[in-house]
Design an enzyme around this catalytic site. Sequence first.
Site, PDB file in Angstrom:
ATOM      1  N   PHE A 138      12.408  24.835 -11.463  1.00  0.00           N
ATOM      2  CA  PHE A 138      11.842  24.403 -10.180  1.00  0.00           C
ATOM      3  C   PHE A 138      10.451  24.995 -10.023  1.00  0.00           C
ATOM      4  O   PHE A 138      10.283  26.213 -10.117  1.00  0.00           O
ATOM      5  CB  PHE A 138      12.716  24.822  -8.992  1.00  0.00           C
ATOM      6  N   ASP A 226       6.336  31.212 -14.060  1.00  0.00           N
ATOM      7  CA  ASP A 226       6.432  30.997 -12.618  1.00  0.00           C
ATOM      8  C   ASP A 226       7.235  32.155 -12.025  1.00  0.00           C
ATOM      9  O   ASP A 226       8.450  32.235 -12.196  1.00  0.00           O
ATOM     10  CB  ASP A 226       7.124  29.642 -12.363  1.00  0.00           C
ATOM     11  N   LYS A 255       6.365  33.316  -2.516  1.00  0.00           N
ATOM     12  CA  LYS A 255       7.434  33.753  -1.600  1.00  0.00           C
ATOM     13  C   LYS A 255       7.276  35.143  -0.963  1.00  0.00           C
ATOM     14  O   LYS A 255       6.943  35.245   0.202  1.00  0.00           O
ATOM     15  CB  LYS A 255       8.781  33.603  -2.288  1.00  0.00           C
TER      16      LYS A 255
HETATM   17  C1  LIG Z   1      10.167  28.299  -4.134  1.00  0.00           C
HETATM   18  C2  LIG Z   1       9.625  28.101  -5.505  1.00  0.00           C
HETATM   19  C3  LIG Z   1       8.484  27.307  -5.732  1.00  0.00           C
HETATM   20  C4  LIG Z   1       7.815  26.519  -4.633  1.00  0.00           C
HETATM   21  O1  LIG Z   1       7.258  27.341  -3.664  1.00  0.00           O
HETATM   22  P1  LIG Z   1       6.777  26.683  -2.261  1.00  0.00           P
HETATM   23  O2  LIG Z   1       6.147  27.842  -1.558  1.00  0.00           O
HETATM   24  O3  LIG Z   1       7.986  26.156  -1.591  1.00  0.00           O
HETATM   25  O4  LIG Z   1       5.816  25.620  -2.591  1.00  0.00           O
HETATM   26  C5  LIG Z   1       7.984  27.236  -7.019  1.00  0.00           C
HETATM   27  N1  LIG Z   1       8.568  27.894  -8.033  1.00  0.00           N
HETATM   28  C6  LIG Z   1       9.668  28.649  -7.861  1.00  0.00           C
HETATM   29  C7  LIG Z   1      10.263  29.360  -9.029  1.00  0.00           C
HETATM   30  C8  LIG Z   1      10.241  28.765  -6.590  1.00  0.00           C
HETATM   31  O5  LIG Z   1      11.349  29.490  -6.433  1.00  0.00           O
END
Ligand SMILES: *Cc1c(COP(=O)(O)O)cnc(C)c1O
Length: 404
Positions: A138, A226, A255
């Site tokens: 994700f 990420d 986050k």
């Molecule tokens: C939550 C998340 C995102 C997206 O972040 P947003 O602030 O909602 O755009 C991207 N990568 C990972 C691994 C995430 O957990």
Amino acid sequence: MNSRGIMELTNEAVMQTYSRLPLALVKGQGTRVWDAEGKEYLDFLGGIAVNSLGHCHPRVVAAIKKQADNFLHCSNLYYIQPQAELAGWLTEHSAADRVFFCNSGAEANEAAIKLARRWGKANRGPDAGHIISMRNSFHGRTLATITATGQAKYQEGLEPLPAGFSYVTINDLDELEAEIERQGDRLCAIMLEAIQGEGGVNVADRGYLQSVRRLCDELGVLLIIDEVQTGMGRTGKLFAYEHFDIEPDIFTLAKALGGGVPIGAMLAKEEVAKAFSPGTHASTFGGNPLACAAALAVVHTMEDEGLLERCAKMGEYFMEGLRGLGKKHPSLVRDVRGKGLIVGLELSRGAKDVFLACQAQGILINAIGDKVLRFLPPFIISEEEVDRVVVVLDGILNGMESRN
Ligand SMILES: *Cc1c(COP(=O)(O)O)cnc(C)c1O
């Protein structure tokens, strides 16, 4: 407004993109949150890995108030002191030499994709814009990041998707090598999460990540990690990649970085960061004084209060408790996994029922599909709070067994 009023107005006026729980939260303090009627909940989800210091940490609140008295925003046409200080802290404590600030995880990954492509074209050739990412990953909800995300459900109905992405299964090195071969000169980067958060708390194998790093070095392509969910201490180290003894060329944060204030960051080594020059990327709000002041308070508090160590220790304690549940309920508990305080409990069934039952008993957690419970509590949780969650889960699992 009472909960009912908040829900009715939301359902009337807010675009229907979330399937929300029937719960309107209005206040938080430390590990607790309250709904509009004053019912208390123990927060073991932390705003989905955002509130790592708990709610309303006094140092974060004070920093925000102080910055609000100076000013909130001025734009990146000018130099911004809190932004400079935050970038200095992040580069001093990570593998990266430079930071680009934005406002969310998706934007940070979008920036990473843009930087990787510019770097690829400048260093590998005109076709080098392809990125291999992982199934079940994700990376966010912009068009490029849903395409980097290897899950069809996020892409449905949004075609045409941007070109230049393909997927492999994490921990399968043979498949990755075959895909690298197939992409050849088109490849510019491999992008992954060291622990897949939304995908179900799937931890990459140490040997796999080290092999991916070695392959990237041999081929001269970039490794993008990420760290939007796993970064800023969540795994018990500042960044998850540290557990694997590797360094990414680019990594992303969001986050937990701002302690609840929206901020994202894309960080890179100097050699890679050079592919961005003035005008190639920008964000109006990115790195604004308010967000950076909050993030500075977060990082300094983590240092001063030893919260990385606490996260690692409480994570161990929590997973120990969950493993105990595994022994008691072998037919229901399939796996306990995670690092630090990103924890997954895989069940054979009924994860959604378990999470709703937890909520009814005043504990907020999360379910991914019908098999995995995900826990992302603040680092300041106590052993008593962990014990309470384990006891409540034990009771719910007992109930499920006796009904069958
Ligand atoms: C939550 C998340 C995102 C997206 O972040 P947003 O602030 O909602 O755009 C991207 N990568 C990972 C691994 C995430 O957990």
